[in-house]
Design an enzyme around this catalytic site. Structure first.
Site, PDB file in Angstrom:
ATOM      1  N   CYS A  61       3.162   4.557  12.693  1.00 24.32           N
ATOM      2  CA  CYS A  61       4.215   4.692  11.679  1.00 24.32           C
ATOM      3  C   CYS A  61       3.881   5.783  10.677  1.00 24.32           C
ATOM      4  O   CYS A  61       4.764   6.426  10.129  1.00 24.32           O
ATOM      5  CB  CYS A  61       4.452   3.359  10.992  1.00 24.32           C
ATOM      6  N   ASN A  76       1.014  -1.373  18.019  1.00 28.18           N
ATOM      7  CA  ASN A  76       0.393  -0.038  18.055  1.00 28.18           C
ATOM      8  C   ASN A  76      -1.067  -0.007  17.608  1.00 28.18           C
ATOM      9  O   ASN A  76      -1.839   0.791  18.137  1.00 28.18           O
ATOM     10  CB  ASN A  76       1.265   1.007  17.353  1.00 28.18           C
ATOM     11  N   GLU A 126       5.919  -3.157   6.264  1.00 28.48           N
ATOM     12  CA  GLU A 126       5.404  -1.817   6.565  1.00 28.48           C
ATOM     13  C   GLU A 126       6.178  -1.338   7.780  1.00 28.48           C
ATOM     14  O   GLU A 126       5.988  -1.842   8.884  1.00 28.48           O
ATOM     15  CB  GLU A 126       3.893  -1.912   6.806  1.00 28.48           C
ATOM     16  N   GLU A 172      -0.483  -2.750   1.624  1.00 27.42           N
ATOM     17  CA  GLU A 172      -1.611  -3.229   2.411  1.00 27.42           C
ATOM     18  C   GLU A 172      -2.838  -2.444   1.937  1.00 27.42           C
ATOM     19  O   GLU A 172      -2.718  -1.412   1.306  1.00 27.42           O
ATOM     20  CB  GLU A 172      -1.412  -2.910   3.900  1.00 27.42           C
TER      21      GLU A 172
END
Ligand code: ADP
Length: 473
Positions: free
Chosen positions: A282, A150, A248, A453
């Site tokens: 997400c 994505n 994630e 992250e």
């Protein structure tokens, strides 16, 4: 003519050991694109061998020296931004503003960690005059980064920059749908002077490349962005080997709007949720929770605005035929349960949207919180709205999800915004559109995963703490 893209291993292009290649597709036209190397465990083995050989010398360099090379990688991203944007465009169909943002941020990751690593240090621990005790921050060695489709290049750089800054070597396994930009960056980074073997890319499918990579005994840490199912699978592999993982995963994040909010800005945020990458993000805030007194007014504004969005101009396509079918099946299931969308709920029958895998931006208004539409992550341009009365109900609904990635709160009462920010179970909460950037740590609570992250946290994530203690007598 179809171009074939090989792996990038040890500073060189490497043909797949199995000799075969996988097709790619431009989802905005459904036309075939270039081919990528179909990797296998043999290719993974080669890449990890080269990474493991290159890493110790890299780790011995100073943070300043590593930072200097990371600055050069940032420079080549900037210098080749147009080319990288185009590679990303043909793989994803994304619109230009989104592509520019993603490529600029890719460079920003390298610049940020190139600087921050110079300010990173261990601690001295005062245990009294008879000793000298301190901590060292040591890399894991070889990091495996398994990345999704994505935000392909952007997510690769989000892992690469802090992992390299901390002194690791990296083997990236990009999504087989969107690998070419990452392979290209690896070559550019080598040309810019990054030593061979530090940034390797093995392309191919999850089972053939991702699984053996995570399972390789020389890999010291796994970082993954993608679906919950694959995250669980990789977490099990990491657990068996007792190596840490950063995961994630998905989200069904709340966007909470109180009656005293700036409704224009809140509506724009809701529209952006469905438009940005067609909801294939997400961190998309796909549950719009609105205080009952302004629910219908706000929803009417959002519906009117999403109906003005044009495919290919304001938003891109769905990534694959399979995902496109999945979203359309979701619409059919929802309709069968008696729920009609306020807008959308279909693909395009004609016009520019029909040429590619575009789906109409969709809003389900006033839905009950127990329905699948209010709970499942769709990964498409789909927003659900739920009315609430008061702060307690807003919070209960916001937290009524297996996921916990992001929260967004809109209110004229900043103290209330901050109260909710404290109580929403999510890795990050934005109040009144507060920015989330390279500097801000990012990651999940609950089924959205673990580890962080971005920010200084990611730099720590890629290092182990060693305590050294010396007796002076
Ligand atoms: P999505 O369902 O959104 O495509 P995935 O989790 O399947 O997300 O994909 C994210 C990344 O994980 C991709 O690089 C993909 O190839 C990889 N992947 C998928 N399945 C596996 C697997 N069984 N083992 C390792 N990696 C996998």
């Amino acid at each position: 003519m179809t171009v074939r893209h090989d792996h990038w291993i040890g500073g060189k292009a490497a043909a797949p050991a199995g000799g075969s290649y996988l097709p790619t597709l431009d989802p905005s036209t459904r036309e075939p694109g270039d081919e990528i190397a179909a990797g296998s465990p043999v290719d993974v083995d080669r890449a990890v061998t080269d990474a493991a050989a290159a890493q110790p010398q890299w780790a011995r360099r100073s943070g300043a020296e590593r930072g200097e090379l990371l600055h050069r990688v940032a420079d080549v991203i900037d210098a080749h931004a147009a080319e990288l944007m185009e590679l990303e465009r043909v793989a994803t169909g994304k619109i230009a503003t989104q592509l520019r943002f993603e490529v600029e941020q890719s460079a920003a990751y390298f610049r940020y960690y190139a600087g921050v690593v110079r300010a990173r240090h261990g601690r001295t621990i005062d245990l009294g005059g008879g000793s000298h005790t301190y901590t060292r921050l040591e890399p894991y060695g070889v990091v495996a980064a398994i990345t999704p489709w994505n935000l392909p290049l952007n997510q690769a750089c989000r892992a690469l920059a802090p992992a390299l800054a901390a002194g690791n070597a990296v083997v990236v396994k990009p999504s087989e749908l969107t690998s070419i930009s990452t392979v290209r960056l690896a070559r550019l980074a080598s040309e810019a002077g990054l030593p061979d073997g530090l940034f390797n890319v093995v392309t191919g499918t999850g089972p053939e490349v991702g699984t053996p990579l995570a399972a390789d005994p020389r890999v010291g840490r796994v970082t993954f962005t993608g679906s919950v199912a694959t995250g669980r699978h990789l977490a099990r592999i990491a657990a068996d080997r007792l190596v840490p993982a950063t995961l994630e995963l998905g989200g069904k994040s709340p966007l909470v709007v109180f009656a005293d909010a700036d409704l224009d800005r809140a509506a724009a945020a809701a529209v952006s949720t469905v438009a940005t990458n067609s909801g294939q993000v997400c961190s998309a805030t796909t549950r719009l929770l609105v205080e009952a007194s302004v629910h219908d007014e706000l929803v009417a504004r959002v519906v009117a605005a999403v109906e003005r969005l044009t495919p290919g101009v304001d938003f891109g396509p769905i990534i694959t035929e399979a995902q496109y079918r999945k979203v359309l099946d979701f619409f059919a299931r929802t309709l069968a349960s008696g729920l009609r969308p306020a807008t959308g709920g279909a693909a395009y029958a004609d016009g520019p949207g029909a040429k590619g895998l575009y789906i109409r931006p969709t809003v389900y208004a006033g839905v009950a919180p127990h329905l699948p539409v209010a709970r499942e992550e769709v990964f498409g341009p789909v927003l659900v709205t739920l009315p609430f009365e008061g702060e307690d109900e807003a919070l209960a609904l916001a937290n009524d999800s297996e996921y916990g990635l992001v929260g967004s709160v809109w209110s004229g009462d900043v103290a209330r915004g901050l109260r909710l920010a404290e109580r929403i179970e999510a890795g990050q909460v934005a109040v009144n559109g507060g920015p989330l950037t390279v500097e801000t740590p990012f990651g999940g609570y609950k089924a959205s995963g673990y580890g962080r992250e971005k920010g200084i946290e990611a730099l720590h994530e890629y290092a182990r703490v060693k305590t050294v203690s010396l007796s002076l007598y």
